[in-house]
Design an enzyme around this catalytic site. Structure first.
Site, PDB file in Angstrom:
ATOM      1  N   HIS A   1     109.689  55.289  87.179  1.00 29.43           N
ATOM      2  CA  HIS A   1     111.139  55.499  87.217  1.00 29.43           C
ATOM      3  C   HIS A   1     111.378  57.008  87.106  1.00 29.43           C
ATOM      4  CE1 HIS A   1     115.285  55.343  85.645  1.00 29.43           C
ATOM      5  NE2 HIS A   1     115.336  54.085  86.026  1.00 29.43           N
TER       6      HIS A   1
ATOM      7  N   ASP B   1     106.129  54.010  78.904  1.00 31.27           N
ATOM      8  CA  ASP B   1     107.536  53.728  79.161  1.00 31.27           C
ATOM      9  C   ASP B   1     107.708  52.215  79.047  1.00 31.27           C
ATOM     10  OD1 ASP B   1     109.959  53.061  80.235  1.00 31.27           O
ATOM     11  OD2 ASP B   1     109.730  54.197  82.092  1.00 31.27           O
TER      12      ASP B   1
ATOM     13  N   GLN C   1     111.023  48.315  80.360  1.00 34.76           N
ATOM     14  CA  GLN C   1     111.042  46.979  80.945  1.00 34.76           C
ATOM     15  C   GLN C   1     110.104  46.005  80.230  1.00 34.76           C
ATOM     16  OE1 GLN C   1     113.175  46.042  83.213  1.00 34.76           O
ATOM     17  NE2 GLN C   1     113.980  48.075  83.662  1.00 34.76           N
TER      18      GLN C   1
ATOM     19  N   LYS D   1     118.664  47.026  77.254  1.00 39.19           N
ATOM     20  CA  LYS D   1     117.925  46.143  78.148  1.00 39.19           C
ATOM     21  C   LYS D   1     117.348  44.944  77.402  1.00 39.19           C
ATOM     22  CE  LYS D   1     116.528  49.857  81.327  1.00 39.19           C
ATOM     23  NZ  LYS D   1     117.442  49.698  82.461  1.00 39.19           N
TER      24      LYS D   1
ATOM     25  N   CYS E   1     115.907  54.003  91.194  1.00 37.28           N
ATOM     26  CA  CYS E   1     115.436  55.228  90.545  1.00 37.28           C
ATOM     27  C   CYS E   1     113.928  55.398  90.706  1.00 37.28           C
ATOM     28  CB  CYS E   1     115.810  55.264  89.057  1.00 37.28           C
ATOM     29  SG  CYS E   1     117.582  55.257  88.800  1.00 37.28           S
TER      30      CYS E   1
END
Lengths: 426, 157
Positions: free
Chosen positions: A131, A209, A212, A235, A376
């Site tokens: 991303h 990261d 998600q 999220k 993104c």
């Protein structure tokens, strides 16, 4: 990846849906089918209540007042920090830093760690599926110190990392590996545990990261053996404006502050200051107190369901969606791993001859909310030579019948773009 | 007619599938690349200009049906027109998309373009429809300023 959740009893989706008032609203006269959870998830009633209760009964600033309200607010916020720490398997709540979002968490590392620890000629190893939030901060940091970015390639539409390249890319010049745990564009779950091992063997640190992955899989920092983990509350049922950076204590201790201001200091003189202890050294100014407290409530909600059950539910939905899309649209291009064990509840696709924005507009008219565009991830889109994809992403409240609604709506897209003779004359 | 049928009218889908004046003119006086970073729509517009008139105009590019059909219809509308008239027509089209003018207010040369009026209901898509028009406008004004061939980039904001 724990998969034993599959055997357990499934989620009570109907019961869960009752906790999300927004799911009963209509869009363009149709019941909302919300399939844009990788962008942000909807919020359950307990969280909405926590936000209003705080403002009605508890509102005060933290870490400053000696009055009761301030002490209560401080205690509530620190309780939330403890919940976050427990949720990701971090023993020390002081290693959980509240930020605004994943992007800010990564920027914090890029400014406070990378600019201090990287020098000319050093390398940061990323992947082609990152991303922009896990790419642009490294571009800026690399430019500032003269470091180089290297990329683990993505194999193709299957969306897996070409791990055979890692031994070549990971050298003694590599100081940091920064990698997404789960791709927001492909759904691919990357083998971060193995990459952490490889990174450490090469003398590099690894940043994960988790934007998600933390909302959708059981993620334990000790198990991954990562050095930094970044993720966002919104999220995972939480409010917007709250993110988390977790890092190993000794790394945080050695880092300089990111933002200066109130709360992050210990003592201040005219020309210098000393820093507060962790985590406050990295939390300048009044934090998003309400948001952090409400995030704690969102975590309670997820823990009550159980992350393994959530993972199993999403694997089932992803499998159902992949099969249904393939069966109904033989010409459709699907992105990401075919094996649901290697992917999360994210399904990215394109219909040949139809631009994803046209797909997005048409399905929205049927109340179906999906994301269309480059997500993104322009580096990945350029690699695939596409403008973007349409993406459906699932969460705890989604059901197979919502996948069916998406399919029906996509059939309309195909009819519209394939058979002009059948269209009504304008 | 449902909203979606109103948006994706036959004439729009026809221009999307079979774009008119597709490609590039040789030795163009005006050459502008138009991009819409929000959705990745991209067009390359080339035009041959002689004595203040657009002799030939071509577009090639990729993007959604709205951006590409709008570009195709625009080339049909502007081909053979003077630069001054072309600028007026661009203004009239933009007034329909951004202002209060309706499809019925369009001059004869832009008759088919009334089909794009349905896009007004989808604010995020209006930019798609405007891309080609703002691109040509930028090319014409730059050409008029310089008097010689122009090569430019236009970014839809």
């Amino acid at each position: 990846m724990p998969q034993n959740g599959l055997k357990k009893e499934p989620l009570d989706v109907q019961k869960i849906r009752k906790d999300f008032p927004i799911l009963s609203r209509k869009v363009h006269g149709q019941p909302l089918v919300y399939l844009d959870n990788a962008a942000t998830t909807q919020k359950p009633l307990p969280l909405i209540c926590a936000l209003t209760t705080y403002y009605q009964l508890n509102n005060a600033n933290v870490h400053r007042g000696v009055h009761t309200l301030s002490e209560e607010a401080t205690a509530q916020m620190e309780e939330a920090r403890g919940k976050v720490a427990k949720f990701i398997g971090a023993e020390d709540p002081a290693t959980v830093i509240f930020t605004r979002n994943t992007t800010e968490s990564i920027n914090l590392v890029a400014f406070s760690w990378a600019r201090k620890n990287l020098k000319e000629g050093d390398e940061i190893l990323l992947t082609e599926m990152e991303h922009h939030s896990n790419l642009v901060p490294w571009q800026l940091a690399a430019k500032a110190v003269g470091a180089k970015l290297r990329f683990i390639p993505v194999t193709g539409h299957e969306g897996l990392l070409d791990l055979s390249q890692v031994s070549k890319l990971l050298t003694d010049k590599t100081k940091l590996v920064a990698i997404t745990h789960m791709s927001n564009a492909l759904g691919t779950i990357n083998p971060v545990k193995e990459l952490a091992k490889a990174a450490h063997a090469a003398g590099a640190l690894i940043l994960v990261d988790g934007a998600q992955s933390v909302p959708h899989l059981p993620v334990r920092v000790k198990d991954l053996d990562c050095d930094f983990l970044a993720f966002s509350a919104h999220k995972m049922l939480g409010p917007t404006g709250v993110g988390v950076l977790w890092a190993r204590r000794e790394i945080l201790e050695a880092m300089d502050p990111f933002l200066g201001g109130g709360d992050m200091i210990s003592q201040v003189w005219k020309d210098h200051a000393t820093w507060n202890e962790l985590p406050y050294k990295f939390e300048a100014g009044t934090p998003n107190i309400t948001g952090a407290i409400a995030f704690g409530v969102a975590i309670d909600y997820l823990e009550e369901i159980g992350m393994e059950k959530i993972r199993a539910h999403e694997m089932e939905l992803a499998g159902y969606a992949l099969t249904a899309l393939k069966d109904n649209f033989p010409r459709m291009v699907l992105y990401g791993p075919a094996d649901v064990a290697l992917r999360g509840g994210v399904v990215s696709f394109n219909l040949p001859g139809v631009h994803p924005h046209d797909v997005g507009t048409i399905v929205d008219q049927d109340g179906v909310a999906i994301r269309v565009g480059h997500h993104c991830c322009q580096v990945l889109m350029k690699k695939f030579d596409i403008a973007g994809t349409a993406r459906a992403s699932f969460y705890i409240y989604n059901e197979p019948r919502e996948v069916d609604a998406l399919i029906r709506s996509l059939q309309k897209v195909e009819r519209l773009f394939k058979a002009p003779a059948s269209l009504p004359v304008p | 007619m449902t909203d979606i049928d109103d948006l994706y009218r036959d004439v729009i889908l026809d221009h999307f599938r079979n774009p008119r004046n597709h490609g590039r003119v040789t030795d163009p006086q005006i050459s502008v690349e138009g991009v819409n970073p929000f959705c990745g729509d991209q067009i390359q517009l080339t035009a041959k200009v002689q004595e203040g008139r657009i002799l030939d105009i071509c577009v090639e590019g990729k993007g959604c049906s709205i951006s590409q059909s709008s570009a195709s219809m625009m080339t049909e509308a502007l081909k053979g027109r003077t630069l001054a008239r072309s600028q007026e027509l661009v203004g009239q089209f933009k007034r329909m998309m951004l202002g209060n003018a309706s499809g019925e207010d369009l001059p004869e040369e832009l008759e088919d373009l009334a089909a794009l009026e349905g896009v007004k209901k989808y604010p995020v898509r209006v930019k798609c429809a405007l891309l080609a028009w703002n691109t040509v406008l930028e090319g014409i004004s730059e050409f008029e300023k310089n008097g010689t061939s122009v090569v430019k980039q236009h970014t839809e904001e």
